[in-house]
Design a protein around this motif. Sequence first.
Motif, PDB file in Angstrom:
ATOM      1  N   ILE A 248       0.832  -1.210   0.000  1.00  0.00           N
ATOM      2  CA  ILE A 248       0.000   0.000   0.000  1.00  0.00           C
ATOM      3  C   ILE A 248       0.865   1.258   0.000  1.00  0.00           C
ATOM      4  CG2 ILE A 248      -1.710   1.319   1.308  1.00  0.00           C
ATOM      5  CD1 ILE A 248      -2.846  -1.100  -0.086  1.00  0.00           C
ATOM      6  N   THR A 249       2.031   1.204   0.655  1.00  0.00           N
ATOM      7  CA  THR A 249       2.930   2.367   0.656  1.00  0.00           C
ATOM      8  C   THR A 249       3.420   2.669  -0.753  1.00  0.00           C
ATOM      9  OG1 THR A 249       3.664   1.886   2.919  1.00  0.00           O
ATOM     10  CG2 THR A 249       5.044   3.357   1.608  1.00  0.00           C
ATOM     11  N   GLU A 250       3.831   1.637  -1.471  1.00  0.00           N
ATOM     12  CA  GLU A 250       4.264   1.844  -2.853  1.00  0.00           C
ATOM     13  C   GLU A 250       3.108   2.362  -3.706  1.00  0.00           C
ATOM     14  OE1 GLU A 250       6.186  -1.664  -4.366  1.00  0.00           O
ATOM     15  OE2 GLU A 250       8.107  -0.968  -3.567  1.00  0.00           O
ATOM     16  N   SER A 251       1.918   1.843  -3.458  1.00  0.00           N
ATOM     17  CA  SER A 251       0.741   2.307  -4.186  1.00  0.00           C
ATOM     18  C   SER A 251       0.474   3.788  -3.918  1.00  0.00           C
ATOM     19  CB  SER A 251      -0.476   1.475  -3.778  1.00  0.00           C
ATOM     20  OG  SER A 251      -1.662   1.988  -4.343  1.00  0.00           O
ATOM     21  N   LEU A 252       0.651   4.219  -2.671  1.00  0.00           N
ATOM     22  CA  LEU A 252       0.438   5.625  -2.317  1.00  0.00           C
ATOM     23  C   LEU A 252       1.464   6.529  -2.985  1.00  0.00           C
ATOM     24  CD1 LEU A 252      -0.423   5.499   1.506  1.00  0.00           C
ATOM     25  CD2 LEU A 252      -1.837   6.465  -0.307  1.00  0.00           C
ATOM     26  N   ILE A 253       2.712   6.079  -3.007  1.00  0.00           N
ATOM     27  CA  ILE A 253       3.768   6.872  -3.646  1.00  0.00           C
ATOM     28  C   ILE A 253       3.466   7.059  -5.129  1.00  0.00           C
ATOM     29  CG2 ILE A 253       6.201   6.878  -4.319  1.00  0.00           C
ATOM     30  CD1 ILE A 253       6.829   5.504  -1.666  1.00  0.00           C
ATOM     31  N   LYS A 254       3.049   5.995  -5.777  1.00  0.00           N
ATOM     32  CA  LYS A 254       2.707   6.080  -7.199  1.00  0.00           C
ATOM     33  C   LYS A 254       1.477   6.953  -7.413  1.00  0.00           C
ATOM     34  CE  LYS A 254       4.611   1.481  -8.081  1.00  0.00           C
ATOM     35  NZ  LYS A 254       4.298   0.051  -8.389  1.00  0.00           N
ATOM     36  N   LYS A 255       0.528   6.840  -6.506  1.00  0.00           N
ATOM     37  CA  LYS A 255      -0.721   7.589  -6.611  1.00  0.00           C
ATOM     38  C   LYS A 255      -0.486   9.089  -6.527  1.00  0.00           C
ATOM     39  CE  LYS A 255      -5.096   8.236  -4.095  1.00  0.00           C
ATOM     40  NZ  LYS A 255      -5.917   7.732  -2.954  1.00  0.00           N
ATOM     41  N   TYR A 256       0.361   9.516  -5.614  1.00  0.00           N
ATOM     42  CA  TYR A 256       0.567  10.952  -5.397  1.00  0.00           C
ATOM     43  C   TYR A 256       1.707  11.527  -6.217  1.00  0.00           C
ATOM     44  CZ  TYR A 256      -2.851  11.072  -1.646  1.00  0.00           C
ATOM     45  OH  TYR A 256      -4.021  11.008  -0.936  1.00  0.00           O
ATOM     46  N   PHE A 257       2.662  10.668  -6.614  1.00  0.00           N
ATOM     47  CA  PHE A 257       3.818  11.210  -7.320  1.00  0.00           C
ATOM     48  C   PHE A 257       4.055  10.568  -8.675  1.00  0.00           C
ATOM     49  CE2 PHE A 257       4.736  11.422  -2.693  1.00  0.00           C
ATOM     50  CZ  PHE A 257       4.574  12.790  -2.564  1.00  0.00           C
ATOM     51  N   ASN A 258       3.047   9.854  -9.190  1.00  0.00           N
ATOM     52  CA  ASN A 258       3.093   9.307 -10.545  1.00  0.00           C
ATOM     53  C   ASN A 258       4.315   8.448 -10.804  1.00  0.00           C
ATOM     54  OD1 ASN A 258       0.680  10.613 -11.318  1.00  0.00           O
ATOM     55  ND2 ASN A 258       1.811  12.514 -11.628  1.00  0.00           N
ATOM     56  N   LYS A 259       4.782   7.773  -9.811  1.00  0.00           N
ATOM     57  CA  LYS A 259       5.892   6.809  -9.901  1.00  0.00           C
ATOM     58  C   LYS A 259       7.118   7.383 -10.605  1.00  0.00           C
ATOM     59  CE  LYS A 259       7.290   2.209 -11.269  1.00  0.00           C
ATOM     60  NZ  LYS A 259       6.985   1.002 -12.025  1.00  0.00           N
ATOM     61  N   VAL A 260       8.095   7.758  -9.788  1.00  0.00           N
ATOM     62  CA  VAL A 260       9.362   8.240 -10.336  1.00  0.00           C
ATOM     63  C   VAL A 260      10.350   7.069 -10.389  1.00  0.00           C
ATOM     64  CG1 VAL A 260      11.302   9.791  -9.964  1.00  0.00           C
ATOM     65  CG2 VAL A 260       8.974  10.528  -9.409  1.00  0.00           C
ATOM     66  N   ASN A 261      10.877   6.757 -11.556  1.00  0.00           N
ATOM     67  CA  ASN A 261      11.832   5.664 -11.703  1.00  0.00           C
ATOM     68  C   ASN A 261      13.231   6.176 -11.395  1.00  0.00           C
ATOM     69  OD1 ASN A 261       9.972   3.657 -12.638  1.00  0.00           O
ATOM     70  ND2 ASN A 261       9.956   4.686 -14.632  1.00  0.00           N
ATOM     71  N   VAL A 262      13.949   5.458 -10.576  1.00  0.00           N
ATOM     72  CA  VAL A 262      15.309   5.881 -10.229  1.00  0.00           C
ATOM     73  C   VAL A 262      16.269   4.719 -10.452  1.00  0.00           C
ATOM     74  CG1 VAL A 262      14.493   7.546  -8.558  1.00  0.00           C
ATOM     75  CG2 VAL A 262      14.934   5.234  -7.809  1.00  0.00           C
TER      76      VAL A 262
END
Length: 360
Positions: free
Chosen positions: A346-360
């Motif tokens: 769910i944490t990864e889902s939230l990060i993607k949800k709010y920040f459109n998944k930044v690839n590093v």
Amino acid sequence: MSKLLKSKYNNSGDRCVDACLSYGELRYLDNEGQPINIEVPEDKYEEAIIDFTERKKEGLVSNSIDPIKVLKKGSFTYNQVKNIANLNKIKGLRVFEIDGSIELEHTLGVSGSIEYALAIWNGDSKEVALEKAIIRAIKIHGVNFVKSLKLDEKYESIYDKVAKLGSIAENQLYTIKYCKIQDEIYSNIVDMRINLKRGSDIAIGSIGSLIGFILVQLFTNFGKLLNNIFIHVGISIFIMILFYILSIKLVKAISYNYIKNTNGSIIDMFNDELEYYSYNNLLTEDENNIIVENITKGEISKLIVEIKGSVNKKISINKVISKETEFILESRRNIFLPNDNEIKEITESLIKKYFNKVNV
């Protein structure tokens, strides 16, 4: 993972600090030897910071330790968490009677775990409740919470943004909803205490009509000033009806204000106690609504009669309120906190949800 973020809830700031130290050094360090965040009660935080700082000045604690970076202010007070723990509804949340300390060894910490439970009790799905719990944990621990999860993907480049996630979604989190008797309870009390019956209405209205009839006769010199018997009769009937209605409304208004003024202090005391119970037991909005609906006008009216001459009105009030809140608290479902994998997902889902998944 769940051991990296600690929760030490004690009934005083110095005890919170004692729980974090061992011979002047931090008791809890991560695998790299870095300080682990310690969550302390909201109402003991300032006291803990002051106590920690004083110990540094006295040379009892290493000068290299910054209490601001180590101690994290929880979202709930010691008494709120203790009341929740005593219900034994959240598995793993325990009160140690020997010293009154409260501990929970879980990734979400005390605040995140209670946020999860409150969301469930308020009717949210497990997924939504977990989102709120994670946001609460991020608000408390910042990026350290996310780092402690050892996520499957790397998000170092957006850690500065992740720290802001708590404030971005803050409106979703639990806020205190004070339970209070609705304003119309005064009208209900009047209805119960005064409750003018139809016979009384007729008697009062008749007296008002008589007064209206007399006034018409006096002002018209018994109709002689009008020179028209039909007009005189029409005006007399109109005034009599008007005074009939107004007299009933006036008596009810006077009765209402009398009851409100004479019983207002009791109602205010009742509301204060309701708010106290609501605050200390972290009642949800749904639970508050049920309590208000269950406290009937009859109960309040009966209570007022019983305690008007009582020496200790607070005891009588607490008896009514505790009966209602105890039923609500006992009906709360048991909470089994989510496991680490669910939290990571769910944490990864939230990060993607709010920040459109930044690839590093």
